[in-house]
Motif scaffolding. Structure first.
Motif: not given
Length: 255
Positions: A200-218
């Motif tokens: 299944v897909l998930e974000t865990d936002a606001p953590y662990l943003a995917p590329v190209p947003y890595r290091g920013k808010r997810n």
């Protein structure tokens, strides 16, 4: 294409300034359902407020997160039990074990995890499992508790193909998020080997943003980016990834 974000902390203070816009952005991106894990009593009110505002899109879960297991864990567990008995929730989570940050309350974490699995079984709800540096122990506990009726997700899965197969054999699913897009991630190769049947897909936002947003808010609207990356690396059509992961999420949450 329709997607489901199976794990997002929409109530996090990082979203307060643009909460409604962020949720609408996700819906516009095809992420029609977002499941919110609880952490402890401090996050419950914010989570329920969002669930009440967006009843068609945002769904609450109830649990005590392992890193929130402290000296007062019995009081926190009592509140989880009370909530489960008086309101509809869509999962028991976020629960599990975390051996990364602090082992002071390791035994209490195990007790809390096992107790909450029992509640998940009692209420016929999936467990949403946090397993940082503790996947083997979490698998062992799930194996002990699995009576053929336990369902759930190993959230933020990042372990080996061997552990993935063990989770599949137990009938549980693996949550794949932004980490799969990181340059050194082996997750796409694991997915290639095991297929999509338990993903299944998930974000865990606001953590662990995917590329190209890595290091920013997810945020939940980035779910399609995760699917696109998995498609590019595995050669599986993105339409197939969207369809199967959405169907899997529906199996987990009973939709």
């Amino acid at each position: 294409m329709i997607y489901i974000d199976t794990h997002v902390h929409l109530y996090d203070e990082q979203f307060l300034a643009d909460e409604s816009e962020m949720i609408q952005h996700a819906i516009d991106a095809g992420v029609t359902k977002m499941y919110m894990p609880n952490c402890d009593s401090s996050t419950t009110d914010g989570m329920l407020r969002i669930a009440n505002q967006y009843p068609q899109h945002c769904f609450p879960m109830m649990g005590l997160h392992p890193t929130y297991v402290k000296a007062n864990y019995k009081e926190e567990l009592a509140l989880v039990k009370e909530w489960l008995g008086k309101k509809k929730f869509y999962g028991v989570g976020e629960v599990g074990l975390d051996y990364y940050w602090d082992l002071t309350y390791k035994e209490q974490q195990i007790e809390a995890f096992e107790t909450q699995i029992d509640w998940a079984l009692a209420y016929n709800l999936p467990v949403i499992i946090h397993s940082r540096e503790s996947v083997d122990d979490c698998i062992a506990i799930i194996r002990k508790k699995q009576n053929g009726k336990l369902k759930g997700v190993f959230h933020c899965f990042g372990s080996s193909t061997k552990e993935a197969r063990e989770i599949m054999e137990l009938g549980l699913y693996m949550g794949i998020g932004g980490v799969a897009t990181f340059k050194k991630s082996t997750l796409p190769e694991t997915i290639k080997e095991i297929g999509l049947s338990h993903i299944v897909l998930e974000t865990d936002a606001p953590y662990l943003a995917p590329v190209p947003y890595r290091g920013k808010r997810n945020e939940s609207s980035y779910i399609p980016l995760i699917a696109q990356h998995i498609a590019a690396v595995t050669g599986i059509a993105i339409e197939e990834i969207a369809t199967i992961t959405t169907q899997n999420a529906a199996k987990v949450f009973g939709d």
